[in-house]
Design an enzyme around this catalytic site. Structure first.
Site, PDB file in Angstrom:
ATOM      1  N   ASP A  20       0.827  -1.201   0.000  1.00  0.00           N
ATOM      2  CA  ASP A  20       0.000   0.000   0.000  1.00  0.00           C
ATOM      3  C   ASP A  20       0.867   1.259   0.000  1.00  0.00           C
ATOM      4  OD1 ASP A  20      -2.340   1.450   0.055  1.00  0.00           O
ATOM      5  OD2 ASP A  20      -2.628   1.277   2.213  1.00  0.00           O
ATOM      6  N   GLY A  21       0.416   2.283  -0.704  1.00  0.00           N
ATOM      7  CA  GLY A  21       1.078   3.577  -0.622  1.00  0.00           C
ATOM      8  C   GLY A  21       1.678   4.102  -1.900  1.00  0.00           C
ATOM      9  N   ASN A  37     -10.262  -3.145  -7.078  1.00  0.00           N
ATOM     10  CA  ASN A  37      -9.445  -2.148  -7.785  1.00  0.00           C
ATOM     11  C   ASN A  37     -10.014  -1.751  -9.146  1.00  0.00           C
ATOM     12  OD1 ASN A  37      -6.185  -3.321  -6.580  1.00  0.00           O
ATOM     13  ND2 ASN A  37      -7.616  -1.830  -5.721  1.00  0.00           N
ATOM     14  N   ARG A  93      -5.629  -2.209   8.362  1.00  0.00           N
ATOM     15  CA  ARG A  93      -6.793  -3.026   7.984  1.00  0.00           C
ATOM     16  C   ARG A  93      -6.330  -4.076   6.982  1.00  0.00           C
ATOM     17  NH1 ARG A  93      -7.673   2.101   5.861  1.00  0.00           N
ATOM     18  NH2 ARG A  93      -7.435   2.250   3.602  1.00  0.00           N
TER      19      ARG A  93
END
Length: 227
Positions: A16-17, A64, A181
C-alpha cells in the site's frame, strides 16, 4: 512455541502507498506504481537470503476495478512489462509463480502470459504467490460451494479449495503505508498469522525492511489460541 529461533516460511504483504508516494513527490500516480514494481523486483531477488519459502503479494484486488480507467490500464500494462522482463530471472532463480484470485478474468493476452509463466516456473523451489483480481470473501464463498458439492463442509474441506491450497500456512502478514486493515486479503489464511503494520510507503520498502520484519516475527510468541 516461543519466538526464539522461529522462522517465517510464508509471508504476505499488502503493498500500500504507491499513490501517496507519487503525490508527495508531485508525480503522476503511475510513477508510484512503477516505483512499486521496482520494490517488488528487489524483494523477490532478496528472497534467497531469507527463511521465506513463499512470499504472497496483493497486486490487484477485485475492488481495484473501481479505480479510474486510466489507472487500471496503467496497472495492467505494468503487469505485462513485469512478466516479460522478469520471467527469465524467476526461472534462473528457481522461483515458482502461484496466482491467487480470478485471474482468468483479466485481459486474454495477460491470461496467456500468466499461463506461460506458471508453466515455465512450475519446478521452482521458492514460491512467489501473486493475488490478482482477488477478494478474500469471494474466495471463501467459492471454496465453501466447492466443498459443499463434494459433501460435508468442514474447515479442512474449505481450506482444500482456497486459492492458497498447497502453500505453507501463513505466518506473517505485513501492510505498508500506515493503514491498519486487511482490505479483504487472506481473511481465512490470516486466522492465526502475526501481523505487522509499517509506516513506510510501498515504493520505499526495501529488503532491509523485510529482514527487520522477520527479526520482529522471530521475537514474537505464537500461541494459536492457547495460553
Amino acid at each position: 512455541m516461543n519466538g526464539e529461533g522461529q522462522h517465517a516460511r510464508h509471508v504476505a504483504i499488502i503493498m500500500d502507498g504507491n499513490g501517496r508516494w507519487a503525490k508527495r513527490k508531485h508525480l503522476p500516480r503511475v510513477m508510484g506504481h512503477r516505483k512499486g514494481v521496482e520494490a517488488v523486483r528487489e524483494l523477490v531477488r532478496s528472497l534467497k537470503d531469507t527463511s521465506i519459502e513463499c512470499l504472497t503479494l496483493y497486486a490487484f484486488s477485485s475492488e481495484n476495478w473501481k479505480r479510474p480507467e486510466e489507472e487500471v490500464d496503467d496497472l495492467m500494462n505494468l503487469m505485462r512489462k513485469f512478466i516479460k522482463s522478469d520471467l527469465p530471472e524467476f526461472i534462473a532463480n528457481d522461483v515458482k509463480l502461484h496466482i491467487l484470485g480470478d485471474w482468468k478474468g483479466l485481459a486474454p493476452d495477460i491470461v496467456g502470459m500468466l499461463e506461460d509463466a506458471l508453466a515455465q516456473t512450475a519446478s521452482g523451489s521458492r514460491t512467489l504467490a501473486v493475488a490478482l483480481n482477488y477478494g478474500s470473501q469471494a474466495e471463501i464463498a467459492h471454496a465453501a460451494q466447492a466443498a459443499a458439492a463434494e459433501g460435508e463442509i468442514t474447515e479442512e474441506s474449505i481450506a482444500r479449495h482456497l486459492y492458497s491450497a498447497g502453500l505453507p500456512p501463513l505466518d506473517l502478514l505485513i501492510r505498508t503505508s500506515g493503514e491498519v486493515r486487511l482490505s479483504n486479503f487472506l481473511l481465512w489464511q490470516a486466522a492465526y498469522a502475526e501481523m505487522l503494520f509499517l509506516d513506510v510507503l510501498w515504493p520505499d520498502f526495501t529488503p532491509d525492511h523485510l529482514k527487520s520484519a522477520l527479526i520482529e516475527y522471530g521475537e514474537r510468541e505464537r500461541r494459536f489460541g492457547g495460553r
